[in-house]
Design a protein around this motif. Structure first.
Motif, PDB file in Angstrom:
ATOM      1  N   LEU A   1       0.821  -1.218   0.000  1.00 49.29           N
ATOM      2  CA  LEU A   1       0.000   0.000   0.000  1.00 49.29           C
ATOM      3  C   LEU A   1       0.851   1.264   0.000  1.00 49.29           C
ATOM      4  N   ASN A   2       2.036   1.191   0.594  1.00 49.33           N
ATOM      5  CA  ASN A   2       2.914   2.372   0.609  1.00 49.33           C
ATOM      6  C   ASN A   2       3.327   2.801  -0.793  1.00 49.33           C
TER       7      ASN A   2
ATOM      8  N   TYR B   1       1.300   5.694  -2.305  1.00 46.45           N
ATOM      9  CA  TYR B   1       1.430   7.063  -1.756  1.00 46.45           C
ATOM     10  C   TYR B   1       1.928   8.026  -2.831  1.00 46.45           C
TER      11      TYR B   1
ATOM     12  N   LYS C   1      -6.010  -2.663   7.840  1.00 47.17           N
ATOM     13  CA  LYS C   1      -4.805  -2.417   7.039  1.00 47.17           C
ATOM     14  C   LYS C   1      -5.134  -1.604   5.788  1.00 47.17           C
TER      15      LYS C   1
ATOM     16  N   SER D   1      -7.634   0.612   5.642  1.00 42.58           N
ATOM     17  CA  SER D   1      -8.571   1.672   6.070  1.00 42.58           C
ATOM     18  C   SER D   1      -8.383   2.979   5.298  1.00 42.58           C
ATOM     19  N   ARG D   2      -7.154   3.298   4.918  1.00 38.93           N
ATOM     20  CA  ARG D   2      -6.912   4.529   4.159  1.00 38.93           C
ATOM     21  C   ARG D   2      -7.353   4.404   2.711  1.00 38.93           C
ATOM     22  N   TYR D   3      -7.576   3.132   2.275  1.00 39.18           N
ATOM     23  CA  TYR D   3      -7.977   2.898   0.883  1.00 39.18           C
ATOM     24  C   TYR D   3      -9.235   2.018   0.877  1.00 39.18           C
ATOM     25  N   ALA D   4     -10.254   2.489   1.567  1.00 37.78           N
ATOM     26  CA  ALA D   4     -11.474   1.674   1.726  1.00 37.78           C
ATOM     27  C   ALA D   4     -12.101   1.337   0.383  1.00 37.78           C
TER      28      ALA D   4
END
Length: 982
Positions: free
Chosen positions: A134-135, A138, A202, A204-207
């Motif tokens: 996921l990083n 960014y 994990k 949550s920022r990319y629901a």
């Protein structure tokens, strides 16, 4: 959210069974997931079945890899999508081409590429993002790919312990030690089901990625029918009408009825009509017709077959020539084969000669269509002590230590060894896990719709498409198999018939089995054990049993073929049967019905059909319930509840017939104790039919028969024993000769020439080329002519000389060896074309160089494995041949004697106290066989020491007229030294 779950069917990679996967997922609140095993769909149908039972929503798919690299994951939107996935893998498997980097255009499949994939995505294609990737999102403009991102959480292991097991599996697969397994060769420690809510946290920022994943999964519906359905070719007639199938089957059965029984056999007619009714009701008309079609084709090609197994209980099968076993003659029950309550499909086992089966299989594939026909697979598992050896290797243990761990005699010492405990702990987790896919002995599936709806296909060494699951899964899904098997016994029969026709101008109808069964000479040979080479009745144990029984009828042989089975013999039933056979008047039957139904077998339930008979005739149960009960007692019941109900019914029905309760209780005790050991009578009857055919040929055409046995690579015994039997039949057995031998053994009158196939070290090209060239251009004139015409090199020429294949030249082996070195030196001579002008060869004057018989015998031992120039007894240093011969054993019962015998074979068994003992088989100096017994208190002091001759001291004993030697001392005799080495 789990799009990439793997079971144990991701061989040597995944660690969980399908059932464990589903249970673990449900324990974490997961309601739907996709099974995507690596390059296979073995577990998909099982996965859907388990999910249906547990209340989970299944999605089918596959993970495609090439050279361990993940290419893409395919998820089926529906059953059509699953077929597309299977078709994609099948195409590359069958055409043996590597999987492409990009997925093909699918219509009903979602494709997920790993994050980092470069290239334009189609409408059905997506990118899978792991939480540890996921990083990488960014600062990236996600607009163009926002709808294409999916949460990818692979599942391979359950926990840390399971991950360690995964590492061992990968080490075994890569054949390397644990420390050398690279990161890219195994999964990540986090590739498991996460705790409830953890995956959502994990991402949550990319629901939106989770929303994409959920929507995609919701669009996948595995729209397969639930439960077992009939997936076989359901109609045979070109019209596709079941009515036409029924009429065709009846027509063929009635025609066969006249052939088998004549026109006025009312009992046979009634049985045929009854069976046809059941066959139609259970929708098996096409199954019978397809089997008939296979038989019809093979007979049109002149192939000989044996139809055996429970299918021999069917009179319709007998009339269709699927089997040669008459169910009326042997009182066989159709219900043992097929009944209204039987959940498993009917099963015909059709045996062909080993060199004809492949053509029959090829016919089936061409007749019933590519994509609709496949061989059945098997799944081997980690289950024996060799796995302990594999674990030891990947741990890096030295061979000596591993050998110690696998040595049963050191079990006690190993028990407290910490390393061994660790190995056992790993083995226990690995035991019974799938290890590798293989191919079933002979099962063929024929389907009405493309088989790739249910599995991808492999291409094993046989070169025929093979499904990726086994017979048990096939049955659960809804496929019936056709068992097209092979055995060498049929090859013996086929070739012996042809040799008898060629060598003696004999016209043989090998199917006149009923005539053979009444032949007094054949039956005399059977009772005397003169059956070496004959199918199923040639082993020492079977010869001994037939001699004890004085077996001289088909019915007795059928029984013998059953009671020789390990379970029956070890239960004591074999001994009881033999005793009662010799004293039938002493048998005490529990009830008149027991006598009526079991008189043929003297009160012993030898056959599975006997269990059915007692349930029907003593307890009054119908045939269907009786067979289900019989299967239940053999451990094959569908449910304990159903089994218990039938047990109650047995007692209730017996009581209703007025049977005394105490007798019923004892009858049930006997029935339940015998059922687990008994053997199918139809199966034994099929064996006995083939045994009689072999014995007919052995009796009237013994030389041709033994040549056929040798050319079909023998049976129970070594090649040397069959050559010995050939000599006893009056054949002049000659060593291989370049001017007389073929690749295989040939016969001309009473002269038999061994073939080149049996010569150790002779290359295949010369095994074929030497006889082919001779047949095309005439006999070889001498050694030089052989070399010029075949191009045989120095090493191969020396082999031919040493085995005596150039003795026709009149020169000794030593003279020929001089000559070949002068001709070829150390270089191989290339193949020459026919010379226009023959160049006169030079003759050299050599001293007289002769070979002794002993030298020749040693050459034969080395190159053939047995001597022809001398017997084993002539090779001995001693002239002692024992106090008595085999033919005189019965005159010395109870006496201690000394015998000399050539070793034939041995059988190791264990006593009830788990002590080792042996049964031996030997040939005396007169060429006759005798048996020995070696009890535990003697075996360690006096073991066998391989091939050769032994002197034995022991007591002569007799059981039911069969004499043998109970050995107390045994010593291997020295042979004369090799004169070349002295």
């Amino acid at each position: 959210m789990y799009l990439n779950v793997h079971s144990q069917y991701s061989l040597r990679y995944g660690t969980m069974s399908v059932e464990t996967l589903v249970e673990e997922a449900m324990a974490r609140g997961i309601t739907q997931m996709a099974l995507t095993d690596i390059n296979n769909s073995t577990g998909i149908m099982e996965f859907m079945r388990v999910c249906d039972e547990k209340g989970m929503r299944p999605i089918g798919g596959m993970e495609f890899r090439r050279d361990k690299r993940l290419l893409y994951i395919a998820l089926a939107q529906n059953r059509e999508g699953m077929k597309e996935i299977n078709d994609h893998l099948t195409e590359h498997n069958l055409e043996q081409k590597p999987l492409p980097d990009l997925a093909p255009v699918f219509n009903n499949v979602f494709v997920i590429y790993p994050f980092g994939h470069v290239g334009e995505l189609r409408a059905n294609e997506f990118l899978g993002v792991r939480f540890d990737e996921l990083n990488l999102l960014y600062g990236v403009d996600l607009g163009p790919i926002r709808e294409k991102l999916l949460a990818l959480q692979p599942v391979f292991v359950l926990d840390k312990i399971s991950y360690r097991l995964h590492e061992y599996l990968r080490s075994i697969d890569l054949n390397t030690i644990l420390t050398k397994v690279k990161a890219e060769d195994k999964c990540l420690p986090t590739d498991m089901f996460l705790a409830p809510g953890e995956l959502e946290a994990k991402f949550s920022r990319y629901a939106f990625i989770l929303d994409n994943t959920r929507r995609l999964m919701d669009r996948c519906v595995m729209d397969y029918p639930k439960g077992r359905i009939n997936l076989n070719l359901r109609t045979f007639s070109s019209s596709g009408s079941k009515k036409d199938d029924r009429e065709l089957l009846e027509k063929l059965a009635m025609k066969g009825l006249i052939y088998r029984y004549g026109r006025n056999n009312k009992q046979a007619l009634a049985k045929v009509k009854h069976e046809l009714k059941v066959i139609e009701e259970l929708d098996f008309c096409a199954y019978f017709l397809i089997t008939y079609d296979i038989i019809r084709y093979s007979m049109s090609q002149g192939y000989y077959h044996v139809g055996r197994g429970s299918g021999a209980n069917s009179i319709v099968a007998y009339c269709l020539k699927i089997t040669d076993v008459d169910p009326i003659e042997l009182d066989l029950y159709f219900e043992r084969f097929l009944n209204a309550q039987r959940t498993s499909p009917p099963d015909f086992d059709i045996d062909y000669s080993w060199d004809e089966r492949e053509d029959v299989q090829d016919y089936i594939f061409k007749r019933y269509g590519k994509g609709y026909t496949a061989l059945l697979g098997t799944m081997s598992t980690f289950k024996d002590r060799s796995v302990i050896r594999e674990i030891g290797k990947v741990m890096g243990l030295p061979k000596s230590e591993i050998d110690g761990f696998t040595d049963p005699t050191r079990a006690e010492a190993n028990r407290d060894n910490p390393t061994f405990k660790k190995i056992v702990a790993i083995y226990e987790r690995m035991a019974n896990m799938p290890n590798q896919r293989s191919i079933h002995a002979g099962g063929v599936l024929i389907t009405e719709e493309p088989i790739t709806y249910y599995t991808a296909l492999d291409l094993p060494p046989k070169g025929m498409p093979t499904v990726q699951w086994d017979m048990y899964e096939a049955e659960k899904i809804g496929f019936d198999k056709y068992d097209i098997l092979s055995q060498r016994g049929i090859g013996h029969i086929k070739m012996a018939v042809q040799l008898a026709e060629d060598n003696q101008r004999a016209k043989i109808d090998i199917h006149e089995v009923k005539k053979f069964m009444k032949d007094p000479l054949i039956n005399s040979n059977l009772s005397q054990g003169k059956t070496l080479g004959c199918f199923y009745i040639e082993s020492p144990a079977m010869i001994q049993l037939n001699r004890k029984l004085v077996c001289n009828t088909y019915r007795i042989l059928v029984a013998a073929s059953s009671i020789i089975r390990p379970g029956v013999a070890s239960s004591g039933m074999m001994g009881t049967y033999i005793k009662n056979h010799h004293a039938p008047h002493t048998v005490r039957y529990l009830h008149p019905v027991m006598e009526e139904q079991l008189k043929e077998t003297y009160g012993v339930m030898v056959y599975q059909e006997d269990v059915i008979k007692i349930c029907i005739h003593y307890a009054g149960m119908d045939g269907t319930d009786a067979d289900i009960l019989r299967r239940g007692m053999s451990g094959k019941y569908r449910s304990k509840k159903e089994f218990d109900r039938l047990v109650e019914r047995f007692f209730e029905c017996a009581k209703a017939l007025g049977r005394p309760e105490h007798i019923t209780a004892e009858v049930w005790r006997q029935v339940s104790s015998f059922a687990g050991y008994s053997f199918s009578k139809a199966h034994s009857a099929s064996f006995a039919v083939e045994s009689y055919q072999s014995l007919f040929l052995k009796t009237y055409y013994p030389r041709e028969f033994m040549v056929a046995v040798l050319n079909n690579y023998g049976g129970f015994y070594s090649r040397a024993i069959y050559v010995h039997e050939l000599q006893r039949a009056g054949a002049n057995v000659h060593l291989p000769c370049v001017n007389h031998s073929d690749s295989i053994v040939n016969i001309d009158g009473i002269d038999v020439y061994l073939g080149f196939v049996g010569v150790h070290g002779l290359e295949n090209q010369y095994i074929e080329r030497i006889p082919e060239e001779r047949k095309m251009n005439g006999p070889y004139a001498d050694l030089e002519d052989l070399i010029k015409r075949t191009g045989v090199g120095l090493e191969q020429a020396i082999t031919l000389i040493r085995i005596g294949a150039l003795r026709f030249t009149g020169k000794s082996k030593k003279q020929l060896l001089w000559e070949v070195h002068l001709l070829l030196g150390v270089k191989a001579r290339p193949v020459n074309h026919t010379e226009l002008f023959a160049v006169e060869k030079k003759d050299y004057c050599l001293p007289v160089l002769e070979n002794t018989q002993l030298e020749n015998a040693y050459h034969e031992l080395e190159l053939l494995g047995f001597p022809i120039s001398m017997t084993y007894f002539e090779l001995l240093e001693t002239d002692y041949r024992g106090e008595i011969m085999a033919g005189d054993l019965s005159n010395h019962i109870g006496q201690t004697v000394a015998m000399v015998g050539r070793y034939v074979c041995e059988k190791t068994v264990h006593t009830k106290n788990n002590q080792k003992m042996w049964f031996g088989n030997f040939i005396d100096a007169e060429g006759n066989f005798f048996d020995t017994v070696h009890f535990p208190n003697r075996t360690l002091s006096y073991p066998f020491r391989g091939q050769g001759c032994y002197v034995m001291q022991g007591r002569v004993v007799e059981e039911f007229g069969f004499a043998s030697l109970e050995v107390t001392k045994i010593e291997k005799l020295q042979i004369k030294g090799n004169p070349v080495m002295n």
